[in-house]
Design an enzyme around this catalytic site. Structure first.
Site, PDB file in Angstrom:
ATOM      1  N   LYS A 116      11.413  -6.088   8.095  1.00  0.00           N
ATOM      2  CA  LYS A 116      10.570  -5.053   7.500  1.00  0.00           C
ATOM      3  C   LYS A 116      10.717  -3.752   8.286  1.00  0.00           C
ATOM      4  CE  LYS A 116       6.996  -7.735   7.972  1.00  0.00           C
ATOM      5  NZ  LYS A 116       5.695  -8.427   7.903  1.00  0.00           N
ATOM      6  N   THR A 166      -3.808   0.469   5.255  1.00  0.00           N
ATOM      7  CA  THR A 166      -2.703  -0.481   5.073  1.00  0.00           C
ATOM      8  C   THR A 166      -2.955  -1.807   5.781  1.00  0.00           C
ATOM      9  OG1 THR A 166      -1.585   0.516   6.984  1.00  0.00           O
ATOM     10  CG2 THR A 166      -0.995   1.360   4.794  1.00  0.00           C
ATOM     11  N   GLY A 191      -3.407  -5.485   6.433  1.00  0.00           N
ATOM     12  CA  GLY A 191      -3.074  -6.688   5.685  1.00  0.00           C
ATOM     13  C   GLY A 191      -1.750  -6.665   4.965  1.00  0.00           C
ATOM     14  N   THR A 192      -0.919  -5.632   5.195  1.00  0.00           N
ATOM     15  CA  THR A 192       0.333  -5.557   4.446  1.00  0.00           C
ATOM     16  C   THR A 192       1.270  -6.726   4.733  1.00  0.00           C
ATOM     17  OG1 THR A 192       1.149  -4.059   6.175  1.00  0.00           O
ATOM     18  CG2 THR A 192       0.352  -3.052   4.148  1.00  0.00           C
ATOM     19  N   GLY A 193       1.395  -7.115   6.011  1.00  0.00           N
ATOM     20  CA  GLY A 193       2.309  -8.199   6.345  1.00  0.00           C
ATOM     21  C   GLY A 193       1.880  -9.530   5.759  1.00  0.00           C
ATOM     22  N   CYS A 194       0.595  -9.834   5.875  1.00  0.00           N
ATOM     23  CA  CYS A 194       0.048 -11.074   5.292  1.00  0.00           C
ATOM     24  C   CYS A 194       0.242 -11.080   3.780  1.00  0.00           C
ATOM     25  CB  CYS A 194      -1.441 -11.196   5.609  1.00  0.00           C
ATOM     26  SG  CYS A 194      -1.867 -11.122   7.352  1.00  0.00           S
TER      27      CYS A 194
END
Length: 264
Positions: A177, A208, A210-213
């Site tokens: 990412k 933003t 929580g984007t990875g989860c």
């Protein structure tokens, strides 16, 4: 009338008391994709929009019991892992998932959005040795790539080297990412032979959390629905981009992405 269950997706992660990341984000994402979300709580955090005030691991036997309860009775079509906190929990989860015949998406969570550590320093070796080898897709951000492999990416040209270094640790696919690089966000998906690049517009939105989860859970959901890995990542990227655009303020700090943006 006979009603069949939708595809089944399990998250193994930490609880976010603020509701923007962790298991809460995972289940919202799964619901938005029309799959049945299930959860194994590995840790509990006290966190809000300004940071993580503390976290507590569950005992390995409690995590193993939750895994056994879901997997032995209900089963899964895909699994997503997030915050696992300690060496003991990483080893417990990896050992059980090695017996599961379903795709596993590993988000190797190391720190929170605010920079708070969520993985013990001595657990990084366990992530390398036993968790990444059971992954169908690993989804590290650039900080996690450096933590796991020592490769530091400073521009888009370094994504391929990062993907190769992560693949050497055992997952079938690596999704690097690159959202923290300058310019338009660019991610690289690689399996050692096939390379897929994904770009998206950069939205002027600081909310933003929580984007990875959310991305990892969306990938797992799409895999459970039958997508190939590249198609699952493409669909998940579209979903997350929309969720970021619709992110909203919450508390005094960084708000969450909007998991329900498609239904607003």
């Amino acid at each position: 009338m006979t009603v069949s269950a939708p595809p089944l997706v399990l998250t193994v992660a930490g609880s976010d008391s603020g509701g923007g990341a962790g298991i809460q984000a995972d289940l919202k994402t799964m619901h938005a994709h029309g799959v049945h979300g299930m959860s194994v709580v590995a840790a509990v955090t006290a966190q809000n929009s300004v940071g993580v005030q503390g976290f507590w691991e569950l005992p390995p036997e409690a995590v193993r019991a939750q895994l056994d309860s879901v997997l032995d009775d209900i089963g899964v079509h895909a699994v997503k892992t997030g915050m696992l906190a300690s060496t003991a929990l990483v080893e417990t989860v990896a050992a059980r998932l090695a017996t599961v015949d379903a795709p596993v998406v590993v988000d190797p969570v190391g720190v929170s959005k605010h920079g708070d550590a969520l993985l013990a320093r001595d657990a990084v070796a366990a992530v390398r040795a036993v968790l990444l080898p059971v992954a169908t897709v690993a989804t590290p951000n650039l900080w996690e790539v450096e933590q796991l492999t020592g490769v530091k990416v400073v521009d888009e040209s370094g994504l391929r080297e990062a993907a190769e270094a992560v693949l050497a640790l055992g997952p079938r696919w690596a999704l690097i990412k690159g959202g923290h690089l300058p310019g338009e966000p660019a991610d690289l998906l690689f399996d050692g032979e096939r390379e897929h690049r994904f770009t998206a517009a950069r939205h002027d939105n600081r909310h933003t959390h929580g984007t990875g989860c959310t991305l990892a859970s969306a990938i797992a959901s799409r895999l459970a629905l039958g997508d190939t890995v590249p198609a699952a990542v493409a669909a998940a990227k579209d979903y997350v981009t929309g969720a970021i655009a619709a992110g909203f303020p919450l508390g005094a700090g960084i708000g969450p992405v909007d998991h329900a943006w498609r239904t607003r």
